[in-house]
Each structure stands twice: as structure tokens, then as C-alpha cells.
Motif scaffolding. Sequence first.
Motif, PDB file in Angstrom:
ATOM      1  N   SER A  99      26.332  44.286  34.900  1.00 47.06           N
ATOM      2  CA  SER A  99      27.419  43.962  35.834  1.00 47.06           C
ATOM      3  C   SER A  99      26.919  43.873  37.268  1.00 47.06           C
ATOM      4  O   SER A  99      27.310  42.974  38.018  1.00 47.06           O
ATOM      5  N   LEU A 105      24.905  40.624  37.646  1.00 46.17           N
ATOM      6  CA  LEU A 105      25.791  39.456  37.729  1.00 46.17           C
ATOM      7  C   LEU A 105      26.528  39.418  39.070  1.00 46.17           C
ATOM      8  O   LEU A 105      26.698  38.338  39.652  1.00 46.17           O
ATOM      9  N   SER A 106      26.948  40.553  39.563  1.00 43.48           N
ATOM     10  CA  SER A 106      27.616  40.599  40.869  1.00 43.48           C
ATOM     11  C   SER A 106      26.671  40.211  42.001  1.00 43.48           C
ATOM     12  O   SER A 106      27.057  39.493  42.934  1.00 43.48           O
ATOM     13  N   LEU A 121      28.961  31.094  36.579  1.00 45.67           N
ATOM     14  CA  LEU A 121      28.686  32.531  36.619  1.00 45.67           C
ATOM     15  C   LEU A 121      29.973  33.325  36.375  1.00 45.67           C
ATOM     16  O   LEU A 121      29.952  34.346  35.695  1.00 45.67           O
ATOM     17  N   TYR A 135      30.511  35.987  33.412  1.00 44.38           N
ATOM     18  CA  TYR A 135      30.989  37.348  33.655  1.00 44.38           C
ATOM     19  C   TYR A 135      32.248  37.640  32.833  1.00 44.38           C
ATOM     20  O   TYR A 135      32.401  38.747  32.296  1.00 44.38           O
TER      21      TYR A 135
END
Length: 143
Positions: A70, A73-74, A102, A106
Motif C-alpha cells: 500500500s 502504491l501510494s 494505478l 490499487y
Amino acid sequence: MATETTQPMDETQVTRESGTGLDENVAGALSYLLGFITGIIMYFVEPENEFVRFHAAQSIALSAVIVVISIVLSFIGTILTSLLFVGNGGSFALFSILSLLLGLVYLVFAVGSFALWIYMMVRAYQGKTPRIPIAAGLADRIA
């Protein structure tokens, strides 16, 4: 794909209790309830029960893997958003599409993580020991 082991059970064997007084399948399922929080609690509360300790350790490892993914991805999303605002006209469309993709990645990751969380609680409650590839390896080291 997760592999799974089953504890041997026959008709006369009843579910064993854990050190907390809960059935071990309930304690194993509770290890996943709040991720690493309940994983850590059950890990230290259950020093004797291997079934509960493995599920607690796997819950800790799985939560850590999910948190790391996470964050990555952030971080990528933040970079894409920053580039979106400093780019010129041609790169605006490219970064917009990449940001959208993206976001979809997510979303799939979040739904998959939720489904995996439910699956792990249900299988632990059923007395099964599914082994999630990366998390199980980490859990074996912890437990």
C-alpha cells in the motif's frame, strides 16, 4: 496460490482449547481480525498452541506485506500526481492515464486484500492452515 494443511481430526476428537480458553480455531480466526494488532496479541497470549501461533505469525506477516505494498502504491501515485501538475500538455494525458491505471490497480489490490482477509479468517475457523506464499515463509521464521 495458497497451499493448505489440515490438522488430523477424527469423530472422537473435540476442538482443543487454547491458553485463552477459546477453541483454537476461534483463536486462530481472531488472529486475523484486526491484522497485526490481534496477530501480535494472540502470538504472545498463546505460547504453547502451534496452530494459533502460526496463524498469529502469518497475520502479522500478511499485514506487513499489505502495508508495504500500500505504501509503495501510494508513493507511486504521489509521484504521478506531482508529475501531472508539472508536465506540459503532451505529458498531461500520459500521466492522467497512468494515474487512472494505478488507481485501478490499487482498487483491485484493496478488494483482493479484503477477500484474502475474509478467506483467512474463515479457513482458520474451519481448522485449516492455508499458507500464503510470502507471508507463510515469514510466519515460519516468526513462529
